[in-house]
Design a protein around this motif. Structure first.
Motif, PDB file in Angstrom:
ATOM      1  N   LEU A  52       0.871  -1.173   0.000  1.00 61.55           N
ATOM      2  CA  LEU A  52       0.000   0.000   0.000  1.00 61.55           C
ATOM      3  C   LEU A  52       0.909   1.224   0.000  1.00 61.55           C
ATOM      4  N   ILE A  53       0.720   2.101  -0.980  1.00 54.32           N
ATOM      5  CA  ILE A  53       1.545   3.293  -1.117  1.00 54.32           C
ATOM      6  C   ILE A  53       0.713   4.516  -0.748  1.00 54.32           C
ATOM      7  N   ARG A  54       1.270   5.373   0.108  1.00 51.77           N
ATOM      8  CA  ARG A  54       0.570   6.593   0.504  1.00 51.77           C
ATOM      9  C   ARG A  54       1.562   7.738   0.623  1.00 51.77           C
ATOM     10  N   PRO A  55       1.150   8.962   0.275  1.00 48.21           N
ATOM     11  CA  PRO A  55       2.022  10.107   0.512  1.00 48.21           C
ATOM     12  C   PRO A  55       2.355  10.233   1.989  1.00 48.21           C
ATOM     13  N   LEU A  56       3.511  10.790   2.269  1.00 48.71           N
ATOM     14  CA  LEU A  56       3.946  10.905   3.664  1.00 48.71           C
ATOM     15  C   LEU A  56       2.994  11.766   4.493  1.00 48.71           C
ATOM     16  N   ASP A  57       2.340  12.729   3.857  1.00 48.52           N
ATOM     17  CA  ASP A  57       1.449  13.634   4.584  1.00 48.52           C
ATOM     18  C   ASP A  57      -0.021  13.248   4.445  1.00 48.52           C
ATOM     19  N   ALA A  58      -0.282  12.029   3.968  1.00 46.03           N
ATOM     20  CA  ALA A  58      -1.669  11.605   3.749  1.00 46.03           C
ATOM     21  C   ALA A  58      -2.409  11.422   5.063  1.00 46.03           C
TER      22      ALA A  58
END
Length: 301
Positions: A266-272
């Protein structure tokens, strides 16, 4: 220039009176007085410049023009009601956008996604593959599933599940070459190579031996289709082969699987922000699906 539309309350009164063939009954349905219904229909007739009803002592009857006008009125009111309810109704579905690779969506999710829909009818699921990724605006993806060798810099990556690879072939391969009895047999047979999975074939085949023919593709779903329709073997992630094996389109060449260096993350932006409720429901369903799934072959030692 478009002609001005008649007032909606007058159109509604006309449709109700035409359906029940009575101004009084239409008034009861619309919670109006008979006089108000009659007045609204007269306003509509004045607007159109024609008579829509023949008034009788105890009933009303549509004129020829009234009968011709009624189907269009009913269809328009039904379309308006459907659009209004769909956009502004009390029960509104939450949209969930999941981005993943074509093979994962086609071979793993698509055959099973009806289970999620049945369990979560209030969530409108949108599956988006790489071909459409550039069309998405920032923040539009709720769940981003990526296969590779994580972790990656600049994003938060969380392991979703490990993958094992299996060797598959179709009926044409068996007819031409016979069954595969060992990995040594594979060295003399044509194969399909999926870009990025070269290391798996290298670990399966005997050292310094390469098969005589090779087709290279960029998706596992293409490799599965080639194996099903032709006479080549293919190495693909086990989960991508399960549906094709279950339906008999392909079979396992060997009752073994090999660990892959690639996995699904699962990939998410660091600030998500944390996952919202629809995303959490989908991830719970994926986890349950993984636990319920039986591997096709035993892992190679």
């Amino acid at each position: 220039m478009r002609a001005p539309l008649p007032p909606l309350p007058c159109v509604q009164a006309f449709e109700a009176a035409a359906r029940v063939e009575s101004f009084v009954a239409a008034a009861e349905e619309l919670h109006l007085s008979p006089a108000t219904v009659s007045q609204r229909i007269r306003t509509l007739e004045t607007h159109l410049g024609v008579r829509l009803f023949e008034r009788r002592a105890r009933s009303v009857e549509l004129t020829e023009l009234g009968r011709a006008y009624l189907p269009a009125v009913r269809e328009s009111l039904a379309d308006l009601a459907a659009a209004t309810n769909g956009l502004f109704g009390a029960v509104r579905r939450e949209q969930l956008t999941v981005r993943t690779q074509v093979s994962y969506a086609t071979t793993w999710l698509a055959p099973r996604i009806h289970e999620f829909q049945e369990a979560h009818p209030g969530i409108e699921l949108r599956l988006v593959c790489a071909v459409w990724s550039e069309a998405l605006t920032p923040g539009e993806v709720d769940i981003d599933i990526h296969q590779g060798r994580g972790p990656w810099s600049g994003v938060h990556s969380e392991l979703l599940h490990h993958d094992n690879a299996v060797v598959i072939h179709g009926p044409a391969h068996l007819a031409r070459y016979g069954p595969v009895t060992s990995v040594t047999d594979l060295a003399a047979r044509p194969r399909v190579q999926v870009l990025g999975f070269d290391d798996v074939w290298q670990r399966i085949l005997p050292d310094n031996i390469a098969p005589p023919e090779r087709i290279t593709v960029d998706t596992s779903v293409t490799a599965v289709e080639i194996a099903a329709a032709g006479d080549a073997c293919a190495v693909v992630p086990e989960r991508f082969a399960r549906t094709a094996v279950a339906t008999g389109r392909v079979s396992l060449a060997l009752d073994r699987s090999w660990p892959m260096r690639q996995a699904h993350y699962l990939i998410r932006p660091l600030d998500a922000a944390p996952h919202a409720a629809p995303a959490r429901a989908f991830l719970r369903w994926l986890s349950d699906l993984e636990q319920r799934s039986t591997p096709l072959a035993k892992a190679a030692e």
